[in-house]
Design an enzyme around this catalytic site. Structure first.
Site, short mmCIF file in Angstrom:
data_model
loop_
_atom_site.label_atom_id
_atom_site.label_comp_id
_atom_site.label_asym_id
_atom_site.label_seq_id
_atom_site.Cartn_x
_atom_site.Cartn_y
_atom_site.Cartn_z
CE1 TYR A 77 -3.81 -1.98 5.05
CE2 TYR A 77 -3.24 0.25 4.37
CZ TYR A 77 -3.67 -1.02 4.06
OH TYR A 77 -3.98 -1.34 2.75
CB SER A 97 -0.88 0.00 1.25
OG SER A 97 -1.50 1.25 1.40
N1 LIG Z 1 -8.67 -1.26 -1.94
C1 LIG Z 1 -7.63 -0.42 -2.03
O1 LIG Z 1 -7.73 0.71 -2.52
C2 LIG Z 1 -6.29 -0.86 -1.49
C3 LIG Z 1 -5.25 0.07 -1.44
C4 LIG Z 1 -4.01 -0.33 -0.97
C5 LIG Z 1 -3.81 -1.64 -0.60
N2 LIG Z 1 -4.84 -2.53 -0.63
C6 LIG Z 1 -4.59 -3.91 -0.18
O2 LIG Z 1 -5.15 -4.82 -1.10
C7 LIG Z 1 -5.62 -5.97 -0.41
C8 LIG Z 1 -7.08 -6.23 -0.78
O3 LIG Z 1 -7.83 -5.09 -0.48
P1 LIG Z 1 -9.41 -5.03 -0.72
O4 LIG Z 1 -9.76 -3.61 -0.88
O5 LIG Z 1 -9.78 -6.00 -1.78
O6 LIG Z 1 -9.92 -5.51 0.71
P2 LIG Z 1 -11.23 -6.35 1.07
O7 LIG Z 1 -11.47 -6.14 2.52
O8 LIG Z 1 -12.33 -6.06 0.12
O9 LIG Z 1 -10.75 -7.85 0.83
C9 LIG Z 1 -9.86 -8.50 1.68
C10 LIG Z 1 -10.23 -9.98 1.72
O10 LIG Z 1 -9.26 -10.65 2.53
C11 LIG Z 1 -9.96 -11.57 3.34
N3 LIG Z 1 -9.16 -11.82 4.54
C12 LIG Z 1 -8.87 -10.94 5.53
N4 LIG Z 1 -8.08 -11.52 6.46
C13 LIG Z 1 -7.87 -12.79 6.02
C14 LIG Z 1 -7.14 -13.88 6.55
N5 LIG Z 1 -6.48 -13.79 7.71
N6 LIG Z 1 -7.12 -15.03 5.86
C15 LIG Z 1 -7.81 -15.16 4.69
N7 LIG Z 1 -8.52 -14.15 4.14
C16 LIG Z 1 -8.55 -12.98 4.81
C17 LIG Z 1 -11.30 -10.91 3.66
O11 LIG Z 1 -12.28 -11.88 4.04
C18 LIG Z 1 -11.61 -10.23 2.33
O12 LIG Z 1 -12.37 -11.04 1.46
C19 LIG Z 1 -5.43 -5.70 1.09
O13 LIG Z 1 -4.23 -6.34 1.51
C20 LIG Z 1 -5.26 -4.20 1.15
O14 LIG Z 1 -4.47 -3.80 2.26
C21 LIG Z 1 -6.07 -2.17 -1.07
#
Ligand SMILES: NC(=O)c1ccc[n+]([C@@H]2O[C@H](COP(=O)([O-])OP(=O)(O)OC[C@H]3O[C@@H](n4cnc5c(N)ncnc54)[C@H](O)[C@@H]3O)[C@@H](O)[C@H]2O)c1
Length: 262
Positions: free
Chosen positions: A130, A105
């Protein structure tokens, strides 16, 4: 067809990638927490369950998205981002999986003032627990690249959204189409070693360097500028100004401060 184990497959990014990577030649096996309807129900903080999943799937690569995508306590952040990454890397080492693409991130460097074009080789400067979790996860990736010769591409994602809705997002937007392009490139790049790239679209106002991503074959096509007139129709607010001060936007503001151990 290369087989990819995709963690966090039920989430926002995970659903997009599960739906669209197969058309680009990737067989996707989705993994998420129990109750999420994924191919495999596994908590990635459990190294034994992760090892069993990797042994069962025998993927050619892992995409690791699973985790809490916002601020949490320090133990939760370390568990969610560092322990999960460690469990996957160790299982990959044990079962000979050569590549991981990680959803890091911008919050790994979110406390940097927003002033210059940010390279991928800048020092870590997290804005939250985070962000600390993402920095430590990146360090763990680098350790496994150096020790065991795997390939690891860490994508410092900006704002994954259908479209940008704030002034900051005119710089940080990552469109769904470019998300698919970026992960596809990271899976296919020949021998990237350890690489950090920024996950944004080709935004006219972008202030993170896209060159490291382009060097791996990521060729973003979308530009948040398409939405600029709409976003800027409303006058700029104090929130916009506060979000404009640091790379991490809202995460670098006081509202995101929380006690580490509560
Ligand atoms: N959405 C963004 O703009 C953004 C920006 C920067 C980084 N990210 C990173 O991208 C990744 C995905 O983000 P997202 O927006 O799709 O989030 P999200 O919350 O929509 O999806 C995350 C998924 O991970 C699963 N999960 C969480 N903990 C878990 C575990 N211990 N074991 C198995 N599954 C688990 C959840 O059930 C969920 O389905 C994350 O790591 C987030 O930090 C996202």
């Amino acid at each position: 067809m290369a087989k990819v184990l995709l963690t966090g497959s039920a989430g926002a990014l995970g659903t997009t990638l599960s739906d669209r990577l197969p058309a680009l030649g990737h067989e996707v096996v989705g993994l998420d927490l129990p109750g999420q309807g994924a191919d495999l129900s596994v908590d990635c903080t459990d190294p034994v369950a992760v090892d069993e999943a990797v042994a069962e799937v025998r993927p050619d690569a892992v995409i690791h998205l699973a985790g809490i995508p916002t601020e949490s306590s320090l133990p939760d952040a370390l568990s969610s981002h560092v322990l999960t990454t460690g469990a996957l890397l160790e299982a990959m080492r044990r079962h000979g999986v050569p590549r991981i693409v990680y959803a890091s991130s911008n919050h790994a460097v979110g406390r940097l003032p927003r002033s210059v074009l940010l390279g991928a080789d800048t020092n870590a400067r997290p804005d939250t627990h985070y962000g600390v979790g993402k920095v430590a996860a990146e360090a763990l990736l680098h350790l496994y690249v150096d020790r065991y010769g795997i390939d690891a591409v860490s994508t410092r994602i900006g704002s994954f959204l259908e479209r940008p809705t704030t002034r900051r997002q005119l710089s940080t937007w990552l469109s769904p189409d470019d998300t698919v392009r970026m992960f596809d490139a990271a899976l296919k790049a020949p021998s990237p070693g350890f690489a950090v790239i920024y996950g944004i679209s080709a935004n006219t106002r972008g202030w993170w360097d896209l060159a490291p991503g382009r060097a791996l074959g990521y060729d973003p096509q979308d530009d948040a500028e398409t939405y600029a007139a709409e976003v800027e129709a409303e006058p700029e607010t104090e929130v916009d100004r506060a979000e404009g001060a640091h790379v991490g936007g809202p995460f670098a503001t006081e509202e995101y401060e929380r006690p580490p151990f509560d």
